[in-house]
Write a protein that holds these residues in place. Structure first.
Motif, PDB file in Angstrom:
ATOM      1  N   ASP A  87       0.852  -1.185   0.000  1.00 33.09           N
ATOM      2  CA  ASP A  87       0.000   0.000   0.000  1.00 33.09           C
ATOM      3  C   ASP A  87       0.893   1.241   0.000  1.00 33.09           C
ATOM      4  O   ASP A  87       1.576   1.506   0.990  1.00 33.09           O
ATOM      5  CB  ASP A  87      -0.899  -0.008   1.230  1.00 33.09           C
ATOM      6  CG  ASP A  87      -1.890   1.144   1.242  1.00 33.09           C
ATOM      7  OD1 ASP A  87      -1.746   2.072   0.412  1.00 33.09           O
ATOM      8  OD2 ASP A  87      -2.803   1.143   2.087  1.00 33.09           O
ATOM      9  N   PRO A 112      -2.680  -4.804  -1.397  1.00 31.91           N
ATOM     10  CA  PRO A 112      -2.727  -5.176   0.020  1.00 31.91           C
ATOM     11  C   PRO A 112      -1.399  -4.876   0.718  1.00 31.91           C
ATOM     12  O   PRO A 112      -0.330  -5.208   0.215  1.00 31.91           O
ATOM     13  CB  PRO A 112      -3.011  -6.676  -0.020  1.00 31.91           C
ATOM     14  CG  PRO A 112      -3.758  -6.879  -1.287  1.00 31.91           C
ATOM     15  CD  PRO A 112      -3.139  -5.902  -2.266  1.00 31.91           C
ATOM     16  N   SER A 113      -1.484  -4.219   1.859  1.00 39.54           N
ATOM     17  CA  SER A 113      -0.269  -3.828   2.571  1.00 39.54           C
ATOM     18  C   SER A 113       0.344  -5.012   3.303  1.00 39.54           C
ATOM     19  O   SER A 113      -0.319  -6.028   3.560  1.00 39.54           O
ATOM     20  CB  SER A 113      -0.590  -2.729   3.585  1.00 39.54           C
ATOM     21  OG  SER A 113      -1.385  -3.256   4.642  1.00 39.54           O
ATOM     22  N   VAL A 115       1.006  -4.944   6.327  1.00 35.76           N
ATOM     23  CA  VAL A 115       0.281  -5.012   7.600  1.00 35.76           C
ATOM     24  C   VAL A 115      -0.946  -5.900   7.456  1.00 35.76           C
ATOM     25  O   VAL A 115      -1.203  -6.783   8.295  1.00 35.76           O
ATOM     26  CB  VAL A 115      -0.108  -3.596   8.067  1.00 35.76           C
ATOM     27  CG1 VAL A 115      -1.109  -3.658   9.220  1.00 35.76           C
ATOM     28  CG2 VAL A 115       1.121  -2.807   8.477  1.00 35.76           C
ATOM     29  N   SER A 116      -1.723  -5.698   6.392  1.00 37.45           N
ATOM     30  CA  SER A 116      -2.917  -6.529   6.171  1.00 37.45           C
ATOM     31  C   SER A 116      -2.539  -7.995   5.992  1.00 37.45           C
ATOM     32  O   SER A 116      -3.187  -8.895   6.541  1.00 37.45           O
ATOM     33  CB  SER A 116      -3.683  -6.036   4.947  1.00 37.45           C
ATOM     34  OG  SER A 116      -4.199  -4.742   5.163  1.00 37.45           O
ATOM     35  N   LEU A 117      -1.488  -8.246   5.206  1.00 36.87           N
ATOM     36  CA  LEU A 117      -1.066  -9.623   4.976  1.00 36.87           C
ATOM     37  C   LEU A 117      -0.566 -10.269   6.263  1.00 36.87           C
ATOM     38  O   LEU A 117      -0.882 -11.430   6.552  1.00 36.87           O
ATOM     39  CB  LEU A 117       0.024  -9.655   3.906  1.00 36.87           C
ATOM     40  CG  LEU A 117      -0.423  -9.274   2.489  1.00 36.87           C
ATOM     41  CD1 LEU A 117       0.791  -9.174   1.568  1.00 36.87           C
ATOM     42  CD2 LEU A 117      -1.414 -10.285   1.941  1.00 36.87           C
ATOM     43  N   CYS A 119      -1.361  -9.482   9.398  1.00 32.89           N
ATOM     44  CA  CYS A 119      -2.494  -9.738  10.297  1.00 32.89           C
ATOM     45  C   CYS A 119      -3.313 -10.936   9.813  1.00 32.89           C
ATOM     46  O   CYS A 119      -3.820 -11.720  10.626  1.00 32.89           O
ATOM     47  CB  CYS A 119      -3.367  -8.490  10.413  1.00 32.89           C
ATOM     48  SG  CYS A 119      -2.633  -7.181  11.439  1.00 32.89           S
ATOM     49  N   ALA A 120      -3.450 -11.083   8.504  1.00 30.07           N
ATOM     50  CA  ALA A 120      -4.180 -12.234   7.968  1.00 30.07           C
ATOM     51  C   ALA A 120      -3.476 -13.542   8.329  1.00 30.07           C
ATOM     52  O   ALA A 120      -4.129 -14.537   8.670  1.00 30.07           O
ATOM     53  CB  ALA A 120      -4.307 -12.099   6.455  1.00 30.07           C
ATOM     54  N   VAL A 126      -6.698  -6.051  12.481  1.00 26.72           N
ATOM     55  CA  VAL A 126      -5.837  -4.926  12.135  1.00 26.72           C
ATOM     56  C   VAL A 126      -6.059  -3.753  13.086  1.00 26.72           C
ATOM     57  O   VAL A 126      -5.105  -3.112  13.539  1.00 26.72           O
ATOM     58  CB  VAL A 126      -6.086  -4.484  10.674  1.00 26.72           C
ATOM     59  CG1 VAL A 126      -5.288  -3.231  10.339  1.00 26.72           C
ATOM     60  CG2 VAL A 126      -5.728  -5.607   9.709  1.00 26.72           C
ATOM     61  N   GLU A 127      -7.319  -3.469  13.401  1.00 27.89           N
ATOM     62  CA  GLU A 127      -7.603  -2.296  14.235  1.00 27.89           C
ATOM     63  C   GLU A 127      -7.150  -2.473  15.686  1.00 27.89           C
ATOM     64  O   GLU A 127      -7.090  -1.498  16.441  1.00 27.89           O
ATOM     65  CB  GLU A 127      -9.105  -1.960  14.202  1.00 27.89           C
ATOM     66  CG  GLU A 127     -10.016  -2.935  14.931  1.00 27.89           C
ATOM     67  CD  GLU A 127     -10.436  -4.108  14.062  1.00 27.89           C
ATOM     68  OE1 GLU A 127     -11.363  -4.839  14.467  1.00 27.89           O
ATOM     69  OE2 GLU A 127      -9.852  -4.291  12.969  1.00 27.89           O
TER      70      GLU A 127
END
Length: 409
Positions: A87, A112-113, A115-117, A119-120, A126-127
């Protein structure tokens, strides 16, 4: 209509690309790259684009900053696409270009960042996850985020980041923390390394890595919050330290707000400026101190407590204040009797700026009383007493009372 379209200039397009390269791009992102006349990016990112894409490929120089600033003029009349990792607006080149040239000059196609990957892969929301970037910055920035049960992701610039984060956690008393290095996220070479902070075995890993930490405190570790009022022994000092209870009240009067700048005048151990910056990552502070030993001590305290960006100015106020960026708040911890000091601080504040000054002597208290009579605000005297042994019993030993003057301009 974007501002760039109104003045006839084509925007720079920023395309996020992951470790999965061309195969992971959306049709929109592929079309933007295929239509480009100039591609800018790192050598690694440019290498992810197929050879039959005809655009001229220009890698970023080192340092990269001047090239970003001059990008709109570097390729006049050409369709320019900038490649970014993941991102582009998450600690990325897209955010840098928007800051430099305005949102109307940049069109972003995100991916997709990391961070998103991450957390997945970890199963983290994420939040509920703190994200800290140490790309080109000190790893000490992680320190304020390490507290019992906290989950955080650290974005680094090289393969030594996981080891550095593990060492930092261990130094802070969180050696039992679970550390995970997630490398090449989304690509064919994706892999994961795990271990405890205290026994992290990997000195260097793949440079394309995100470091995840589940913070676990060691036995006896005292957690340090980001709200004002750290224990006095969290600071190295020579006696010139605003004590914990007074510090908490003083910071409440200063009202730390995200993005704002504090002058900590007569900083001593730097505790007020340090705690101001710990309240939010975007808070900034300048500590002004005339004693060289204290200047060095302030820098050590700031790094250890996770705010290495604290600026320390050696010199005596008010002369040392000349030329400093205008503050949103000013704290005068000592020297209120110095000629023109409070006048200089007051004149430097914008409308809505806050001035807080503390006094322990009759002479400085009289100065604050005069200011209170002239401009209003609040004048409060605080006395603190601590229980101490009195023979075989316990009694109260009072500390010197502190007078706090606070006013909004």
């Amino acid at each position: 209509m974007r501002g760039d379209e109104r003045d006839g200039a084509a925007p720079v397009t920023v395309v996020g690309i992951g470790a999965d390269g061309w195969d992971g791009l959306s049709p929109t992102a592929r079309c933007a790259i295929e239509d480009a006349q100039v591609l800018r990016g790192s050598a690694r990112q440019l290498g992810l684009v197929p050879g039959d894409v005809p655009a001229e490929r220009v890698p970023w120089p080192t340092p990269m900053g001047p090239a970003l600033a001059g990008l709109p003029d570097a390729h006049p009349g050409s369709r320019v696409v900038v490649l970014a990792s993941g991102d582009p607006m998450l600690s990325g080149v897209g955010a840098s270009l928007v800051r430099l040239h305005g949102p109307g000059s940049v069109h972003v196609i995100p991916h997709p960042s990391s961070v998103s990957l991450a957390c997945a892969r970890l199963g983290w929301a994420v939040e509920e996850t703190a994200v800290v970037t140490v790309v080109g910055r000190s790893p000490d920035l992680v320190a304020p985020h390490v507290s019992p049960g906290r989950r955080l992701l650290v974005l680094g610039s090289d393969g030594g980041t996981p080891a550095g984060v593990a060492a930092l956690c261990t130094r802070l008393g969180y050696g039992a923390s679970h550390v995970t290095a997630l490398a090449q996220l989304g690509g064919n070479a994706e892999h994961v390394l795990t271990g405890s902070a205290a026994e992290w075995p990997h000195r260097v890993v793949d440079p394309l890595v995100v470091t995840a930490v589940e913070a676990v405190a060691d036995a006896g570790t005292v957690a340090l919050p980001t709200v004002p009022g750290l224990p006095d022994d969290a600071f190295e000092d020579d006696g010139q330290l605003t004590k914990r209870e007074i510090r908490a009240v003083t910071l409440a009067q200063l009202v730390p707000l995200p993005g704002q700048l504090l002058w900590d005048v007569g900083a001593g151990a730097g505790s007020i400026g340090i705690e101001w910056m710990r309240t939010h990552p975007s808070c900034r502070a300048i500590a002004v101190e005339g004693h060289p030993d204290r200047v060095r001590r302030i820098a050590r305290n700031a790094a250890r407590l996770g705010v290495p960006g604290l600026r320390v100015v050696e010199g005596r106020a008010p002369d040392a204040l000349d030329g400093l960026p205008a503050p949103d708040a000013v704290f005068v911890g000592g020297g209120a009797t110095a000629p023109s000091l409070l006048e200089t601080c007051w004149a430097s504040l914008p409308a809505g700026g806050r001035l807080v000054a503390n006094a322990v002597t009759v002479e400085s208290e009289a100065v604050l009383a005069g200011w209170f009579a002239r401009v209003g605000g609040e004048l409060v005297r605080i006395g603190v007493q601590r229980a101490q042994p009195v023979g075989s019993f316990t009694g109260w030993r009072p500390a010197m009372p502190v007078t706090i003057f606070s006013v909004v301009r």
